[in-house]
Design an enzyme around this catalytic site. Sequence first.
Site, PDB file in Angstrom:
ATOM      1  N   ASP A  10       3.393 -38.495  67.627  1.00  0.00           N
ATOM      2  CA  ASP A  10       3.853 -37.908  66.363  1.00  0.00           C
ATOM      3  C   ASP A  10       5.256 -38.457  66.112  1.00  0.00           C
ATOM      4  O   ASP A  10       5.870 -39.058  66.999  1.00  0.00           O
ATOM      5  CB  ASP A  10       3.900 -36.378  66.474  1.00  0.00           C
ATOM      6  CG  ASP A  10       4.492 -35.721  65.223  1.00  0.00           C
ATOM      7  OD1 ASP A  10       4.132 -36.131  64.103  1.00  0.00           O
ATOM      8  OD2 ASP A  10       5.339 -34.813  65.351  1.00  0.00           O
ATOM      9  N   SER A  11       5.770 -38.216  64.928  1.00  0.00           N
ATOM     10  CA  SER A  11       7.135 -38.634  64.624  1.00  0.00           C
ATOM     11  C   SER A  11       8.156 -37.825  65.430  1.00  0.00           C
ATOM     12  O   SER A  11       9.303 -38.215  65.541  1.00  0.00           O
ATOM     13  CB  SER A  11       7.408 -38.446  63.135  1.00  0.00           C
ATOM     14  OG  SER A  11       7.170 -37.101  62.776  1.00  0.00           O
ATOM     15  N   TYR A  42       9.177 -39.221  59.361  1.00  0.00           N
ATOM     16  CA  TYR A  42       8.360 -40.284  58.776  1.00  0.00           C
ATOM     17  C   TYR A  42       8.055 -39.960  57.304  1.00  0.00           C
ATOM     18  O   TYR A  42       7.803 -40.840  56.514  1.00  0.00           O
ATOM     19  CB  TYR A  42       7.029 -40.397  59.518  1.00  0.00           C
ATOM     20  CG  TYR A  42       7.068 -41.100  60.854  1.00  0.00           C
ATOM     21  CD1 TYR A  42       8.260 -41.412  61.499  1.00  0.00           C
ATOM     22  CD2 TYR A  42       5.867 -41.452  61.485  1.00  0.00           C
ATOM     23  CE1 TYR A  42       8.265 -42.050  62.729  1.00  0.00           C
ATOM     24  CE2 TYR A  42       5.864 -42.098  62.711  1.00  0.00           C
ATOM     25  CZ  TYR A  42       7.065 -42.395  63.334  1.00  0.00           C
ATOM     26  OH  TYR A  42       7.046 -43.019  64.551  1.00  0.00           O
ATOM     27  N   GLY A  43       8.082 -38.655  57.009  1.00  0.00           N
ATOM     28  CA  GLY A  43       7.589 -38.167  55.722  1.00  0.00           C
ATOM     29  C   GLY A  43       8.292 -38.673  54.485  1.00  0.00           C
ATOM     30  O   GLY A  43       7.781 -38.532  53.371  1.00  0.00           O
ATOM     31  N   CYS A  73       0.061 -36.813  63.575  1.00  0.00           N
ATOM     32  CA  CYS A  73       1.044 -36.767  62.489  1.00  0.00           C
ATOM     33  C   CYS A  73       0.273 -37.075  61.214  1.00  0.00           C
ATOM     34  O   CYS A  73      -0.403 -38.113  61.126  1.00  0.00           O
ATOM     35  CB  CYS A  73       2.119 -37.827  62.741  1.00  0.00           C
ATOM     36  SG  CYS A  73       3.273 -38.038  61.380  1.00  0.00           S
ATOM     37  N   ASN A  74       0.347 -36.187  60.263  1.00  0.00           N
ATOM     38  CA  ASN A  74      -0.383 -36.404  59.008  1.00  0.00           C
ATOM     39  C   ASN A  74       0.136 -37.618  58.262  1.00  0.00           C
ATOM     40  O   ASN A  74      -0.619 -38.360  57.650  1.00  0.00           O
ATOM     41  CB  ASN A  74      -0.265 -35.179  58.115  1.00  0.00           C
ATOM     42  CG  ASN A  74      -1.078 -34.021  58.636  1.00  0.00           C
ATOM     43  OD1 ASN A  74      -2.206 -33.813  58.222  1.00  0.00           O
ATOM     44  ND2 ASN A  74      -0.532 -33.278  59.572  1.00  0.00           N
ATOM     45  N   THR A  75       1.464 -37.802  58.312  1.00  0.00           N
ATOM     46  CA  THR A  75       2.075 -38.909  57.571  1.00  0.00           C
ATOM     47  C   THR A  75       1.582 -40.247  58.144  1.00  0.00           C
ATOM     48  O   THR A  75       1.198 -41.146  57.397  1.00  0.00           O
ATOM     49  CB  THR A  75       3.616 -38.808  57.668  1.00  0.00           C
ATOM     50  OG1 THR A  75       3.989 -37.460  57.366  1.00  0.00           O
ATOM     51  CG2 THR A  75       4.282 -39.740  56.705  1.00  0.00           C
ATOM     52  N   GLU A 152      12.214 -27.151  62.518  1.00  0.00           N
ATOM     53  CA  GLU A 152      13.017 -27.764  63.597  1.00  0.00           C
ATOM     54  C   GLU A 152      14.215 -26.873  63.943  1.00  0.00           C
ATOM     55  O   GLU A 152      14.665 -26.817  65.074  1.00  0.00           O
ATOM     56  CB  GLU A 152      13.503 -29.148  63.172  1.00  0.00           C
ATOM     57  CG  GLU A 152      12.369 -30.123  62.956  1.00  0.00           C
ATOM     58  CD  GLU A 152      12.251 -31.173  64.040  1.00  0.00           C
ATOM     59  OE1 GLU A 152      13.252 -31.445  64.704  1.00  0.00           O
ATOM     60  OE2 GLU A 152      11.146 -31.716  64.210  1.00  0.00           O
ATOM     61  N   CYS A 184       0.582 -31.053  57.659  1.00  0.00           N
ATOM     62  CA  CYS A 184       1.719 -31.554  58.427  1.00  0.00           C
ATOM     63  C   CYS A 184       1.728 -30.789  59.747  1.00  0.00           C
ATOM     64  O   CYS A 184       1.557 -29.556  59.743  1.00  0.00           O
ATOM     65  CB  CYS A 184       3.019 -31.310  57.666  1.00  0.00           C
ATOM     66  SG  CYS A 184       4.490 -31.698  58.635  1.00  0.00           S
ATOM     67  N   THR A 185       1.900 -31.517  60.837  1.00  0.00           N
ATOM     68  CA  THR A 185       1.772 -30.858  62.143  1.00  0.00           C
ATOM     69  C   THR A 185       2.924 -29.904  62.461  1.00  0.00           C
ATOM     70  O   THR A 185       2.865 -29.178  63.439  1.00  0.00           O
ATOM     71  CB  THR A 185       1.603 -31.908  63.264  1.00  0.00           C
ATOM     72  OG1 THR A 185       2.597 -32.923  63.101  1.00  0.00           O
ATOM     73  CG2 THR A 185       0.237 -32.536  63.224  1.00  0.00           C
ATOM     74  N   HIS A 186       3.954 -29.889  61.627  1.00  0.00           N
ATOM     75  CA  HIS A 186       5.020 -28.901  61.806  1.00  0.00           C
ATOM     76  C   HIS A 186       4.636 -27.530  61.236  1.00  0.00           C
ATOM     77  O   HIS A 186       5.165 -26.502  61.659  1.00  0.00           O
ATOM     78  CB  HIS A 186       6.296 -29.335  61.068  1.00  0.00           C
ATOM     79  CG  HIS A 186       7.163 -30.273  61.840  1.00  0.00           C
ATOM     80  ND1 HIS A 186       6.810 -31.564  62.080  1.00  0.00           N
ATOM     81  CD2 HIS A 186       8.377 -30.102  62.403  1.00  0.00           C
ATOM     82  CE1 HIS A 186       7.786 -32.165  62.769  1.00  0.00           C
ATOM     83  NE2 HIS A 186       8.742 -31.282  62.975  1.00  0.00           N
TER      84      HIS A 186
HETATM   85  N1  DGL Z   1       4.772 -34.178  61.768  1.00  0.00           N
HETATM   86  C1  DGL Z   1       4.832 -34.977  60.567  1.00  0.00           C
HETATM   87  C2  DGL Z   1       3.524 -34.889  59.792  1.00  0.00           C
HETATM   88  O1  DGL Z   1       2.566 -34.329  60.251  1.00  0.00           O
HETATM   89  C3  DGL Z   1       5.959 -34.521  59.670  1.00  0.00           C
HETATM   90  C4  DGL Z   1       7.345 -34.824  60.128  1.00  0.00           C
HETATM   91  C5  DGL Z   1       7.898 -36.094  59.567  1.00  0.00           C
HETATM   92  O2  DGL Z   1       8.199 -36.188  58.372  1.00  0.00           O
HETATM   93  O3  DGL Z   1       8.026 -37.011  60.367  1.00  0.00           O
HETATM   94  O4  DGL Z   1       3.425 -35.382  58.712  1.00  0.00           O
END
Ligand code: DGL
Length: 265
Positions: A10-11, A42-43, A73-75, A152, A184-186
Amino acid sequence: MGNHPIGIFDSGVGGLTVVKQMFKKLPSEEIVYLGDTARVPYGTKSPETIKKYSVENADFLMKFKVKLIVVACNTASSTSLDALREEFNIPIVGVIKPGAEKAVQITRNNRVGIIGTYTTVKSKAYEKEIRHFSRDVEVVSKACPLFVPLVEEGWLKEEVTFDIVKKYLKPLRVKKIDTLILGCTHYPLLKPVISKVMGRHVKIVDSASSVADEVHNILMALGKLSEQKKPAHKFFATDAIEHFVRVGEKFLGTKINRAERADYV
Ligand code: DGL
């Protein structure tokens, strides 16, 4: 090869919500986790940059002879799966398809909402996957860029969090969706607030558990499920190890005894 590890990246720390589900559903599998904390988020970055990062992350995981990679990571999933599948000759599992499939299965009024980073929403990756499963579903999507820093920072129940969530989700409430994908995994850490704002009638889809099911099915079909009794997991981050461990434990819900720096960045 059954006892080879599964690589997950993931990012940053968000992908640990996927690891949590993997621990639950696939307890015999050894996990090598990589959080690219040096280059998060990454987003807000371009698809080209994210593709480059994703290939480098997967390259690092390949050193551990991983049998499958989960892009937690979805992005990165929405931009880089094709590039990764071209480059690496092992199964690559993203988080978009399992979430899209689940949402199509459970919506009753055919109105599905998606929330994620700017890049994920702009990619329309969820819409495309949803179309594979159903042509009748109306999709409403919304980028929620402030959610990642709130998580975060550990501000999961503050009043300000509630206000921000309410503001972002208003268009989805107006559209009367009955299913909301946390793209988004957050975001699973904000689930209680999101659920409160949307109302209990809205079903929340968090891809993490569907991803673990998909990994199980792939490994089973390939005859590569592990039979280890006590798998030794490994955690890596590209920067700020202490922060990774401190915040990461909240995502994982258990202690991270040791994390090391991945120094290819
Ligand atoms: N965990 C990332 C996702 O699932 C989001 C965090 C990021 O922007 O890197 O998209």
